[in-house]
Write a protein that holds these residues in place. Structure first.
Motif, short mmCIF file in Angstrom:
data_model
loop_
_atom_site.label_atom_id
_atom_site.label_comp_id
_atom_site.label_asym_id
_atom_site.label_seq_id
_atom_site.Cartn_x
_atom_site.Cartn_y
_atom_site.Cartn_z
N ASP A 601 0.82 -1.22 0.00
CA ASP A 601 0.00 0.00 0.00
C ASP A 601 0.86 1.27 0.00
O ASP A 601 0.52 2.26 -0.63
CB ASP A 601 -0.93 0.00 1.22
N VAL A 602 1.98 1.21 0.71
CA VAL A 602 2.79 2.42 0.88
C VAL A 602 3.41 2.89 -0.45
O VAL A 602 3.77 4.06 -0.60
CB VAL A 602 3.86 2.17 1.98
N TYR A 603 3.48 2.01 -1.41
CA TYR A 603 3.90 2.40 -2.77
C TYR A 603 3.03 3.56 -3.26
O TYR A 603 3.50 4.47 -3.92
CB TYR A 603 3.76 1.18 -3.68
N TYR A 604 1.73 3.51 -2.88
CA TYR A 604 0.79 4.53 -3.36
C TYR A 604 0.92 5.84 -2.59
O TYR A 604 0.45 6.87 -3.05
CB TYR A 604 -0.65 4.00 -3.30
N ILE A 619 -7.15 3.16 -1.61
CA ILE A 619 -7.50 2.76 -0.24
C ILE A 619 -6.37 1.85 0.25
O ILE A 619 -6.13 0.78 -0.33
CB ILE A 619 -8.85 2.03 -0.18
N ALA A 620 -5.68 2.32 1.27
CA ALA A 620 -4.45 1.64 1.70
C ALA A 620 -4.77 0.48 2.62
O ALA A 620 -4.33 0.43 3.77
CB ALA A 620 -3.50 2.64 2.36
N SER A 621 -5.50 -0.48 2.07
CA SER A 621 -5.82 -1.63 2.91
C SER A 621 -5.74 -2.93 2.12
O SER A 621 -6.26 -3.94 2.53
CB SER A 621 -7.21 -1.47 3.53
N ARG A 622 -5.04 -2.87 0.98
CA ARG A 622 -4.82 -4.12 0.22
C ARG A 622 -3.95 -5.07 1.02
O ARG A 622 -4.05 -6.27 0.88
CB ARG A 622 -4.14 -3.82 -1.12
N ASP A 623 -3.08 -4.49 1.84
CA ASP A 623 -2.21 -5.33 2.67
C ASP A 623 -2.94 -5.81 3.93
O ASP A 623 -2.37 -6.51 4.75
CB ASP A 623 -0.97 -4.52 3.12
N TRP A 624 -4.17 -5.34 4.11
CA TRP A 624 -4.89 -5.68 5.35
C TRP A 624 -6.38 -5.87 5.04
O TRP A 624 -7.21 -5.07 5.43
CB TRP A 624 -4.69 -4.55 6.38
N THR A 625 -6.65 -6.93 4.32
CA THR A 625 -8.03 -7.18 3.90
C THR A 625 -8.77 -8.09 4.87
O THR A 625 -9.97 -8.24 4.78
CB THR A 625 -8.08 -7.82 2.50
N HIS A 626 -8.01 -8.75 5.78
CA HIS A 626 -8.65 -9.58 6.79
C HIS A 626 -8.42 -8.94 8.15
O HIS A 626 -7.33 -8.99 8.68
CB HIS A 626 -8.09 -11.01 6.76
N ARG A 627 -9.46 -8.35 8.65
CA ARG A 627 -9.31 -7.61 9.91
C ARG A 627 -10.04 -8.32 11.03
O ARG A 627 -10.93 -9.14 10.80
CB ARG A 627 -9.89 -6.22 9.74
N SER A 628 -9.66 -7.96 12.22
CA SER A 628 -10.26 -8.52 13.40
C SER A 628 -10.28 -7.42 14.45
O SER A 628 -9.50 -6.47 14.35
CB SER A 628 -9.40 -9.70 13.86
N GLY A 629 -11.16 -7.53 15.44
CA GLY A 629 -11.20 -6.50 16.47
C GLY A 629 -12.06 -6.94 17.63
O GLY A 629 -12.94 -7.78 17.46
N VAL A 630 -11.78 -6.37 18.78
CA VAL A 630 -12.52 -6.74 19.99
C VAL A 630 -13.80 -5.93 20.04
O VAL A 630 -13.79 -4.70 19.97
CB VAL A 630 -11.65 -6.49 21.25
N VAL A 641 -9.23 3.20 8.43
CA VAL A 641 -8.98 2.87 7.03
C VAL A 641 -8.35 4.11 6.41
O VAL A 641 -8.89 5.21 6.48
CB VAL A 641 -10.29 2.51 6.28
N LYS A 642 -7.17 3.89 5.85
CA LYS A 642 -6.41 5.00 5.30
C LYS A 642 -6.53 5.05 3.78
O LYS A 642 -6.63 4.02 3.14
CB LYS A 642 -4.94 4.84 5.70
N VAL A 643 -6.51 6.27 3.27
CA VAL A 643 -6.52 6.45 1.81
C VAL A 643 -5.29 7.28 1.47
O VAL A 643 -5.01 8.27 2.13
CB VAL A 643 -7.81 7.18 1.36
N TYR A 644 -4.54 6.83 0.46
CA TYR A 644 -3.45 7.65 -0.06
C TYR A 644 -3.94 8.37 -1.31
O TYR A 644 -4.47 7.72 -2.22
CB TYR A 644 -2.25 6.77 -0.42
N THR A 645 -3.78 9.66 -1.33
CA THR A 645 -4.29 10.41 -2.48
C THR A 645 -3.56 11.73 -2.66
O THR A 645 -2.98 12.27 -1.71
CB THR A 645 -5.80 10.70 -2.29
N ASN A 646 -3.58 12.23 -3.88
CA ASN A 646 -3.06 13.58 -4.12
C ASN A 646 -4.21 14.55 -4.42
O ASN A 646 -3.99 15.65 -4.88
CB ASN A 646 -2.01 13.59 -5.23
N LEU A 647 -5.43 14.10 -4.16
CA LEU A 647 -6.60 14.97 -4.34
C LEU A 647 -6.93 15.62 -3.00
O LEU A 647 -6.64 15.06 -1.95
CB LEU A 647 -7.77 14.14 -4.87
N PRO A 648 -7.52 16.81 -3.02
CA PRO A 648 -7.62 17.60 -1.78
C PRO A 648 -8.57 17.04 -0.72
O PRO A 648 -8.39 17.28 0.46
CB PRO A 648 -8.11 18.97 -2.26
N GLU A 649 -9.56 16.28 -1.14
CA GLU A 649 -10.59 15.86 -0.18
C GLU A 649 -11.13 14.50 -0.58
O GLU A 649 -11.29 14.22 -1.76
CB GLU A 649 -11.72 16.89 -0.22
N VAL A 650 -11.42 13.66 0.39
CA VAL A 650 -11.89 12.30 0.10
C VAL A 650 -13.18 12.02 0.87
O VAL A 650 -13.33 12.39 2.04
CB VAL A 650 -10.83 11.25 0.50
#
Ligand code: GCB
Ligand code: CA
Length: 888
Positions: A601-604, A619-630, A641-650
């Motif tokens: 994801d960090v490539y992006y 959407i920087a979650s290709r490396d984390w598609t199986h999540r778990s949580g309490v 969920v993080k997004v990498y972008t060069n656009l001003p608003e998401v």
């Protein structure tokens, strides 16, 4: 299409039949072909194999490129020794009157070549090419036997110490060339014997200097004609240069021609890599028959490095946005095909890089060709790393490798700097602590550096010299700091030691002390492993999230500090380093792409930062598609969920429902997303405003799987639950084998579950007996107990242990990092709900240190609670992982 162009194409069409007719006559003189097929290979020593009559029928059939070290992906002690390659060569009869050359693009580390039982020559150096005139050895009556002995154990040839695998074998192309007796000098340090530079270059005008040598291998003198045709980037002819040459039999003739100025040349730059072609033709003066023929590219560009203002290209400030690149790929080692090298260049270009540090050694011609054509400035270096040994012949080999690299790649306009040493004090200072031991090593290091600097300048006055240092001021103190034109700093603050802000502090301090010294950050990076994720990432946890955090800190500093010429991220790929343990043994996982080249994801993040010409939204979650949580009750679990972008608003959506918009900062936007279902569809949208009239919507989307783990365990939510905890760790760990996710650990609180007492510890040493190393590398030291507040029933409890309490030398590549682990023997009991299930249990006695051990118990719970205790008998208690399942 303009009229003029149509007309031109028309002329070409008419010319084609004539060209076809002429072609065989004109161009058949210089013949060059690969001989990569039909080789036999033997790993080991076999002196008899040099002989022409040796029977190799029992050997393995292989083709080049080839390496014998695919073992380096599993073995620390990969094979370093010798190997033999053999094949037959049947030469065409019409080569009898010609001169025949054999070229090895790379054989690591040393090669000795025999033909028909006779030694042709040898070459020292695993990353540069060598060419031999084999004419006197050739037979035309019978097939020739070619035998090549290769050795990757030599200690007199660089590299001898480094954080990468010294793959052995003939791992690049092998070429056979035949040319008439008069030809360009082909045995000039593996180069093509023609050297092109641009002595005058500006926006107004540029000239091209063509230097080289012609060899007359005939006994008689010859009258020749040498012509250079310069083609504009559009293919039209810019100029031609012609000269007559008289050359005696056996003589070497040097030529040197500077073109007339080319006005308003089209400049070469990464954004527009315009290339001029130089075609050099050698003819027989009388018959006009073409004897030799050669093509090269050049580009008009100029540059400067400045200690205050950084780098500039073609007169304008220019930030070097770079990456370092190793050349291997799991599982094929370094035996990459040309298209694989080209693929890497395309991926780097796609990411927006404009600079590559070709580290730590010269690489394939295919890579350099792409640097020129795609537009990628380059730093290339020879592999003198960690320490300069006293081995006889070492310095000589270094010097030769430097000359070879420069001559072989001299014509590439992409190259702006040559390097020759990397972190040369790293092992030096570790190994020699006493002043009197250190002194002679420093002396020979300085003397080699000064010698190579001189050679470098003698070979090439058009480029600058460089060295890469690790983050210690000693380079300046011992006098290495001011030998080269520019310096590279390999900086890992916030990884091997210190905190992230140590990075900018180090740079500020260096700049203050040496304000006129141009600096590149020649390495920076952090390891990451897709199986590890964390909401509280920290250095050396190998989580994907810490790598992102680290790089998100470093990149803005590189971009925004004017005196820094630029940076080259370490490394583009997850690469082979057989000596390394860590989370992925044998792999250094600091890549922006995985070893197979799929982007992390960090490539992006880089792509968003560096590509201003296209909208980037990922959407920087290709490396984390199986999540778990309490999960508390039925409440959704908020996860970032993080997004990498060069656009001003998401704007982010979960299953079609908007979570609102957020402004982008540092090319990132992070949303807290409520997870509640097994599978969610996450999508992101951003407006891309190209102009007032044209706005388009850019989108990205993916599915994320989610497994909730109840905070409070009761009759209904326990039934299908497999509660697995990565004890001692802040990381989620998902096993590649079972897909089960082990949760980060938590302290016990009433009506929930967690550890009691102790502190987190970890080891970077490989854990045997498991594919889930990272799970076992973290533990809770001095743990008192573990508690699950669960209803009565029958349960399965599994414990994971690995005793890491033995001093284990950290590899030198963990730079300043010490393991901090003391040696001791640990013996304790395991008591579950008051009953001892193990007494005097010693994990290391049972399976050995650094061995994974799993123990499972079925227990009946009558107390509405499972309480585990670890009373200590000797040393301390510890636990690496725990798992609970309800059976009945
Ligand atoms: C360095 C070395 C490089 C290593 C890197 C690392 O400073 O120059 O060869 O691979 O650090 O990952 O530790
Ligand atoms: Ca653990």
């Amino acid at each position: 299409m303009s009229k003029e162009k149509k007309y031109r194409i028309g002329t070409y069409l008419i010319l084609i039949p004539a060209i076809l007719f002429l072609f065989p006559k004109v161009y058949a003189q210089h013949e060059s072909k690969t001989i990569n097929d039909s080789w036999k290979f033997y790993q080991g020593e076999c002196k008899a194999a040099a002989s022409a009559t040796y029977d190799d029928s029992a050997w393995n059939s292989i083709h080049l490129p080839h390496t014998w070290n695919t073992d380096a992906y599993t073995e620390k002690k990969y094979y370093q020794g010798t190997g033999w390659y053999r094949r037959t060569l049947t030469l065409p009869q019409n080569w009898q009157t010609k001169q025949v050359f054999l070229k090895l693009d790379a054989a690591s580390k040393a090669a000795t070549i025999y033909m028909n039982g006779r030694k042709i020559g040898e070459h020292n150096g695993g990353y540069t090419a060598c060419t031999f005139d084999i004419t006197p050895f050739c037979s035309f009556d019978a097939p020739n036997s070619l035998a090549i002995h290769v050795d990757n154990a030599r200690q007199d040839i660089p590299p001898i110490s480094a954080d990468f695998t010294f793959f052995g074998g003939i791992y690049r192309d092998v070429w056979l060339t035949a040319v008439p007796k008069q030809h360009f000098h082909l045995t000039n340090y593996g180069s093509e014997g023609i050297f092109i530079s641009t002595p005058q270059v500006s926006e107004e005008k540029g000239t091209i200097l063509i230097r080289g040598e012609i060899k007359n291998d005939a006994e008689q003198k010859a009258s020749l004609e040498l012509e250079h045709i310069i083609y504009n980037p559009d293919g039209s002819i810019a100029q031609t240069q012609k000269q007559s040459i008289q050359i005696k039999g056996g003589e070497l003739y040097s030529f040197r021609t500077e073109t007339a100025p080319i006005l308003s040349p089209r400049l070469w730059a990464p954004e527009a890599p315009h290339l001029y072609r130089i075609e050099s033709i050698l003819r027989d003066k009388k018959t006009k028959a073409i004897l030799d023929h050669s093509n090269h590219h050049t580009g008009f560009r100029w540059f400067s490095f400045d200690g205050k203002t950084g780098f500039s290209l073609n007169g304008k400030p220019y930030k070097l946005r770079g990456i370092c690149r190793h050349q291997d790929q799991k599982t094929i080692g370094v035996a990459l095909t040309d298209e694989m090298h080209r693929r890497d260049m395309k991926l780097m270009k796609e990411m927006g890089a404009n600079f590559i540090r070709i580290s730590h050694y010269p690489q394939d011609d295919a890579l350099l060709e792409m640097c020129d054509k795609l537009g990628m400035l380059a730093w290339e270096e020879i592999p003198i790393i960690d320490i300069v040994p006293g081995t006889p012949g070492y310095a000589e080999n270094c010097e030769n490798n430097l000359r070879e690299m420069i001559r072989q790649h001299y014509n590439h306009p992409s190259i702006i700097t040559w390097g020759y040493m990397n972190e040369i004090l790293l092992v030096t200072q570790r190994r020699y602590k006493k002043e009197e031991e250190l002194k002679p090593v420093l002396e020979r290091t300085l003397s080699l550096a000064n010698r190579l600097e001189k050679v470098l300048k003698e070979e090439d006055s058009t480029r600058v010299s460089t060295m890469a240092f690790h983050g210690s001021n000693s380079y300046n103190e011992v006098g290495l700091g001011n030998i080269t034109d520019i310096v590279g700093w390999n900086l890992y603050q916030g990884w091997y030691g210190g905190d992230l802000t140590g990075f900018e502090r180090f740079l500020t301090e260096q700049h203050k002390k040496h304000p006129s010294h141009p600096m590149i950050v020649s390495e920076y990076g952090a390891g990451s492993d897709k199986r590890l994720h964390s909401l509280q990432p920290h250095a050396f946890d190998f989580s994907i999230e810490y790598q992102q955090k680290y790089l998100e800190h470093y990149l803005p500093i590189l971009e925004e500090t004017p005196y820094i010429c630029g940076g080259t991220h370490w490394n583009f790929i997850d690469f082979s380093s057989a000596l390394r343990d860590e989370s992925m043994p044998r792999i250094n996982n600091k890549g922006l792409v995985y070893s197979g080249r799929s982007p992390k994801d960090v490539y992006y993040y880089y792509k968003a930062a560096w590509r201003q010409d296209i909208p980037v939204l990922h959407i920087a979650s290709r490396d984390w598609t199986h999540r778990s949580g309490v999960q508390h009750g039925k409440a959704p679990v908020p996860l970032p969920v993080k997004v990498y972008t060069n656009l001003p608003e998401v704007e982010l959506f979960i299953d079609g429902k908007s979570l609102g918009k957020q402004k982008t900062e540092n090319y990132t936007v992070t949303f807290q997303v409520p997870f509640s279902r097994k599978k969610h569809f996450i999508s992101a949208q951003a407006e891309n405003k190209e102009s007032d009239q044209s706005i388009s919507m850019i989108e990205d989307a993916l599915h994320i799987n989610f497994t909730p783990i109840p905070a409070n365990l009761n009759e209904t939510n326990l039934r299908n639950l497999e509660l697995a905890v990565n004890v001692g760790s802040n990381c989620f760990y998902t096993s590649d084998e079972s897909q089960l996710t082990w949760l980060p650990d938590q302290p016990y609180t009433e009506s929930s579950w967690g550890y009691i007492g102790g502190e987190s510890r970890n080891s970077q040493t490989q854990v045997e007996n498991t594919h889930d190393g990272p799970l076992f590398q973290t533990l809770r030291n001095e743990i008192e107990g573990y508690c699950f507040d669960v209803p009565n029933g029958v349960y399965e409890v599994e414990f994971l242990f690995t005793d890491i309490f033995r001093e284990n030398a950290a590899t030198v590549y963990q730079l300043g990092r010490e393991s901090g682990v003391e040696s001791r023997e640990n013996i304790f009991d395991i008591v579950i709900n008051g009953e001892s299930v193990e007494e005097n249990f010693s994990p290391c006695r049972e399976s050995g240190y650094f061995h994974a051990l799993r123990k499972r118990y079925n227990i009946t719970n009558f107390r509405n609670k499972i309480e585990i205790r670890f009373p200590v008998r000797n040393g301390k208690s510890f636990l690496n992982g725990i798992k609970l399942r309800k059976l009945y």
